[in-house]
Design an enzyme around this catalytic site. Structure first.
Site, PDB file in Angstrom:
ATOM      1  CG  ASP A 108      33.756  52.060  27.171  1.00  0.00           C
ATOM      2  OD1 ASP A 108      34.358  52.656  28.081  1.00  0.00           O
ATOM      3  OD2 ASP A 108      33.439  50.863  27.255  1.00  0.00           O
ATOM      4  NE  ARG A 111      30.643  48.196  29.698  1.00  0.00           N
ATOM      5  CZ  ARG A 111      29.986  48.214  28.557  1.00  0.00           C
ATOM      6  NH1 ARG A 111      28.677  48.067  28.521  1.00  0.00           N
ATOM      7  NH2 ARG A 111      30.625  48.379  27.416  1.00  0.00           N
ATOM      8  CD  GLU A 137      34.239  48.116  28.406  1.00  0.00           C
ATOM      9  OE1 GLU A 137      33.223  47.503  28.730  1.00  0.00           O
ATOM     10  OE2 GLU A 137      34.752  48.029  27.268  1.00  0.00           O
ATOM     11  CG  ASP A 195      33.593  53.401  21.635  1.00  0.00           C
ATOM     12  OD1 ASP A 195      34.334  52.519  21.141  1.00  0.00           O
ATOM     13  OD2 ASP A 195      32.644  53.144  22.383  1.00  0.00           O
ATOM     14  CD  GLU A 245      27.617  48.936  25.159  1.00  0.00           C
ATOM     15  OE1 GLU A 245      27.022  48.662  26.216  1.00  0.00           O
ATOM     16  OE2 GLU A 245      28.809  48.614  24.941  1.00  0.00           O
ATOM     17  CG  HIS A 248      28.580  53.001  24.969  1.00  0.00           C
ATOM     18  ND1 HIS A 248      28.747  52.547  26.243  1.00  0.00           N
ATOM     19  CD2 HIS A 248      29.495  52.331  24.204  1.00  0.00           C
ATOM     20  CE1 HIS A 248      29.715  51.613  26.233  1.00  0.00           C
ATOM     21  NE2 HIS A 248      30.189  51.484  25.010  1.00  0.00           N
TER      22      HIS A 248
HETATM   23  C1  BGC Z   1      33.070  48.924  24.513  1.00  0.00           C
HETATM   24  C2  BGC Z   1      32.894  49.589  23.182  1.00  0.00           C
HETATM   25  C3  BGC Z   1      34.070  49.193  22.344  1.00  0.00           C
HETATM   26  C4  BGC Z   1      33.873  47.743  22.097  1.00  0.00           C
HETATM   27  C5  BGC Z   1      34.836  47.162  21.122  1.00  0.00           C
HETATM   28  C6  BGC Z   1      32.977  47.452  24.297  1.00  0.00           C
HETATM   29  O1  BGC Z   1      33.155  46.753  25.461  1.00  0.00           O
HETATM   30  O2  BGC Z   1      32.169  49.389  25.449  1.00  0.00           O
HETATM   31  O3  BGC Z   1      32.521  50.867  23.251  1.00  0.00           O
HETATM   32  O4  BGC Z   1      34.306  49.946  21.216  1.00  0.00           O
HETATM   33  O5  BGC Z   1      33.860  47.015  23.308  1.00  0.00           O
HETATM   34  O6  BGC Z   1      34.805  45.811  21.157  1.00  0.00           O
END
Ligand code: BGC
Length: 781
Positions: free
Chosen positions: A347, A351, A353, A360, A623, A658
């Site tokens: 994604d 960060r 994540e 995505d 994003e 994103h």
């Molecule tokens: C992500 C997104 C993802 C989404 C779904 C986010 O934290 O960055 O790209 O699809 O959560 O809840």
């Protein structure tokens, strides 16, 4: 190949409990004769960097990449013939935590060691000597272990390197290994090791930086491009001097780094110098998502550069036109793909994540295939998806499946449907049925899990959905509260997945199952339309899903198209879709002939829109549509507690890289450039050339490197004439659908022509007088 290598590690490694120095492993070997051919087979739990006689065995980074490590671990095979010599040799490896043992997710303190608490090396060197003999050196308890200058390295937090701790000569023969200990062997099931099929992560570009003084004697570096990678510095200082490099995607209005959106990722590299010689600094076993970096040091920085990394997929699509903002949007999407294709499709790269969010991925897959030769990249990830899938719960929201728990973990509409949508996108773009064959069982299992979930009334029970995530009309701290009803979207994606399964069954599966999947798709679509038709036409995503996911019956398509066009006109082209609606909305307008409205959206410059981001200086796709507000302030990124998140905490979510909204680029190729693969003859065996010039755009030049060769179009509008050059590669054919009005006349290669024009391979020129020009400006209020 047969593995004899054992899995070895540093005994008593404190890294099992907390960030700690990276284990080093080494072994010397004596070759009695000149090597004729030598191969190194290698993988690791964690990340590895292997060298022979002080020279790296490859340029690959973050090897062996990220897979569901309990089921599938990738190995590489390198030709190392040139690195070995007769006599004494040394093979040496450093191990990083990476995805295996490093941080994943947003629960600091509780986020390490997701796969295991011991990193380890598996290496097997097979040398054929000129005298006809063979030497095999494999990892086992005879290797020696220690630690060195890498004090810690984490994908999110960055690396700490103390050069005073460097073991000089440890990676060469003849080193005095006093103080090193015997490596420990770990039990391991070698059957999960497979060869890597996707391109490795590599350095893909080196960018110069502009420098500016910052507060406290620090220096800010600007590479001009948001990306995934790291800073490379050449410095000279004194023993004990430190160099600290922090990273950010954007700057605060006062010029300082905006680090809030990194959440808990420290994204900081620290070096301690050992002496006063010039030294080149690059952080090991990490990368950052950034455009800006701040360097703080007592030493002198002699040179600074930024190294961009990515899974090294070859470039495939090129696009250029007379509108610089559209060119920049295309470039931004290219960079968002590079920065988010780091072993798996993620994604975001910055960060805490960086996960393989399936939603995505499905939104972006067609664009990804158009821009880069990503076939094997997707096939590798789809294999992981299949491995992580659950017969009952469906497909995980992130693949590899980590971090998520409870309701969010499996089966959300438009996310789990990556199981059917991505294989089809890959098949359509590359034309190779193997991907459908490989994924057929996974597609079936996903659709079967949906069928099993249906109630007696034929509907799925209501459940939490991410839905049209980040619809700009949803409250900005509750991005799941989109206008489009999540239950409607759940059924629309259900029908779509069943229909893609039916298509795949008829190509590579079972005709009887194809028939059943087709009826299922029709049944689900029929119910969805009956229940939600009125709702669907009330919002952009609703209409787009009805048209593109096969929900609106044939007889209603024109009406839905008009409703969508009306909504777009009424909103003055304002984008009103989230992650699910955005990839569908322009295709839906085009499919129903509403090009004026499609271009009204594409070329709009006020928020929310694609070009708004460009006008705000974006160099990747954001994003949130308005990550930077019209007044220049940065979005607060605040998130309310998610209703089904077991941790239920307030959060923050604001990435400047994103790719989901970048999904529009596939449409730009199809309808602005006029290059599209025909679904029925995929892989560009039959190319549909249907450009629709919008007013204000004078020329476009685009190409796609297909498996058959280069497909290219170039068109220009001069006065009342449109001229289109088309290159069709050997083995392909094309059909041109010239944009005509009642007044048009058309010629092909100098002769008069009418209707759709069939082109064989070679270069052709089509001239259209009085062409149909989309006129978004006439719609602007
Ligand atoms: C992500 C997104 C993802 C989404 C779904 C986010 O934290 O960055 O790209 O699809 O959560 O809840």
């Amino acid at each position: 190949m047969a593995w004899v290598a054992r899995v070895i590690t540093l005994p008593g490694d404190p890294g099992a409990r907390h960030p700690a120095p990276a284990p080093l492993l080494r072994r010397e070997l004596v070759l009695p004769a000149e090597p004729r051919q030598a191969w190194l087979h290698v993988t690791a739990l964690g990340l590895h960097r292997v060298s022979i006689n002080g020279q790296s065995v490859s340029e690959d980074l973050l090897a062996p990449g990220w897979t569901p490590y309990r089921q599938r671990l990738l190995h590489d095979t390198y030709d190392v013939t040139g690195l070995l010599t007769p006599g004494a040799n040394a093979i040496a490896a450093a191990l990083g935590d990476g995805w295996y043992r490093g941080r994943l997710g947003w629960s600091p303190g509780n986020d390490r060691a997701n796969y295991g608490d011991q990193v380890a090396l598996v290496a097997q060197l097979e040398v054929d000597l000129v005298d006809g003999s063979r030497t095999v050196i494999a990892t086992d308890g005879s290797w020696l272990a220690s630690t060195g200058e890498i004090c810690s390295a984490d994908l999110y937090d960055g690396a700490v390197v103390d050069l005073r701790e460097r073991r000089a000569g440890w990676d060469r023969p003849g080193y005095d290994a006093a103080g090193w200990v015997a490596a420990a062997e770990l039990p391991f099931d070698h059957s999960i090791i497979e060869p890597r099929i996707a391109p490795p992560v590599r350095r893909i570009a080196v960018l110069p930086v502009a420098t500016a003084p910052a507060a406290g004697g620090r220096v800010t570096l600007d590479s001009g491009q948001n990306l995934a990678g790291f800073v490379r510095l050449s410095v000279r200082g004194r023993r004990g001097d430190t160099v600290t490099v922090r990273h950010a995607e954007v700057l605060e209005p006062d010029g300082s780094l905006h680090t809030r959106s990194l959440r808990s990722a420290r994204a900081t590299d620290v070096y301690v110098l050992a002496d006063d010689s010039e030294v080149v600094l690059e952080p090991p076993f990490t990368f950052h998502g950034f455009r800006y970096a701040e360097v703080e040091t007592e030493a002198t920085v002699l040179r600074a550069e930024v190294v961009a990394i990515s899974s090294d997929t070859p470039r495939r699509g090129r696009f250029e036109c007379s509108e610089p903002a559209l060119n920049r949007l295309h470039e931004n999407v290219v960079w968002s793909q590079r920065g988010n294709f780091v072993s798996v499709p993620t994604d975001c790269p910055q960060r805490d994540e960086r996960l393989g969010w399936t939603g995505d991925a499905q939104a972006f897959a067609p664009t990804a295939c158009t821009l880069f030769d990503s076939e094997s990249f997707w096939r590798s990830w789809l294999r992981d998806l299949d491995l992580e899938q659950d017969d009952r719960l469906g497909v995980p929201s992130v693949v590899p499946d980590v971090v998520l728990a409870g309701e969010m973990r499996y089966g959300r509409a438009g996310w789990a449907d990556a199981a059917t949508i991505v294989p089809w996108a890959v098949y359509e773009s590359f034309g190779n049925r193997d991907v459908l064959e490989a994924q057929l069982e996974s597609m079936r299992r996903w659709v079967d899990s949906l069928v099993a979930r249906r109630g007696p009334d034929g509907f799925l029970p209501s459940s939490f959905q991410f839905g049209d995530w980040l619809d700009p009309d949803a409250p900005s701290d509750r991005p799941w509260e989109a206008k489009a009803d999540p239950d409607y979207l759940a059924h629309a994606y259900f029908a779509h997945s069943a229909s893609l399964l039916a298509d795949a069954e008829s190509l590579v599966g079972d005709p009887a199952r194809a028939g059943r999947a087709r009826s299922l798709a029709e049944d689900v679509a029929g119910r969805a339309w009956e229940r939600w038709a009125g709702h669907a036409v009330s919002n952009q995503t609703g209409c787009a899903a009805a048209l593109q996911l096969g929900i609106a019956p044939e007889s209603e398509r024109a009406t839905v198209g008009r409703a969508l066009a009306g909504l777009v006109r009424a909103a003055d082209g304002r984008v009103a879709t989230g992650f699910l609606g955005t990839p569908l909305v322009l295709p839906a307008l085009a499919a129903t002939g509403h090009f004026d409205e499609a271009f009204l959206m594409l070329l709009r410059r006020e928020a929310p829109s694609w070009l708004y981001q460009v006008e705000q200086g974006a160099t990747t796709v954001w994003e949130r549509w308005d990550a930077i507000r019209p007044d220049g302030s940065i979005h607060d990124g605040r998130m309310a507690p998610n209703p089904v998140d077991p941790e239920g905490r307030e959060g923050h979510m604001l990435s400047f890289n994103h790719y989901a909204y970048g999904a529009v680029i596939d449409w730009v190729y199809r309808h602005v450039a006029g290059i599209a693969p025909d679904r029925a003859e995929p892989g560009y065996r039959h190319v549909i050339v249907a450009p629709r010039p919008p007013g204000g755009l004078d020329w476009v030049r685009a190409s796609v490197e297909t498996v058959r060769g280069r497909v290219a179009t170039e068109w220009r509008v001069e006065g009342d004439t449109l001229e289109i050059d088309v290159d069709v590669p050997e083995g392909s054919r094309a059909t041109v659908r010239p944009p005509v009005t009642e007044r048009s006349s058309v010629s092909l290669d100098g002769g008069w022509a009418a209707g759709e024009l069939a082109l064989s391979s070679g270069r052709h020129t089509v001239v259209v007088t009085a062409p149909a020009i989309a006129d978004p400006r006439a719609l602007r209020r």
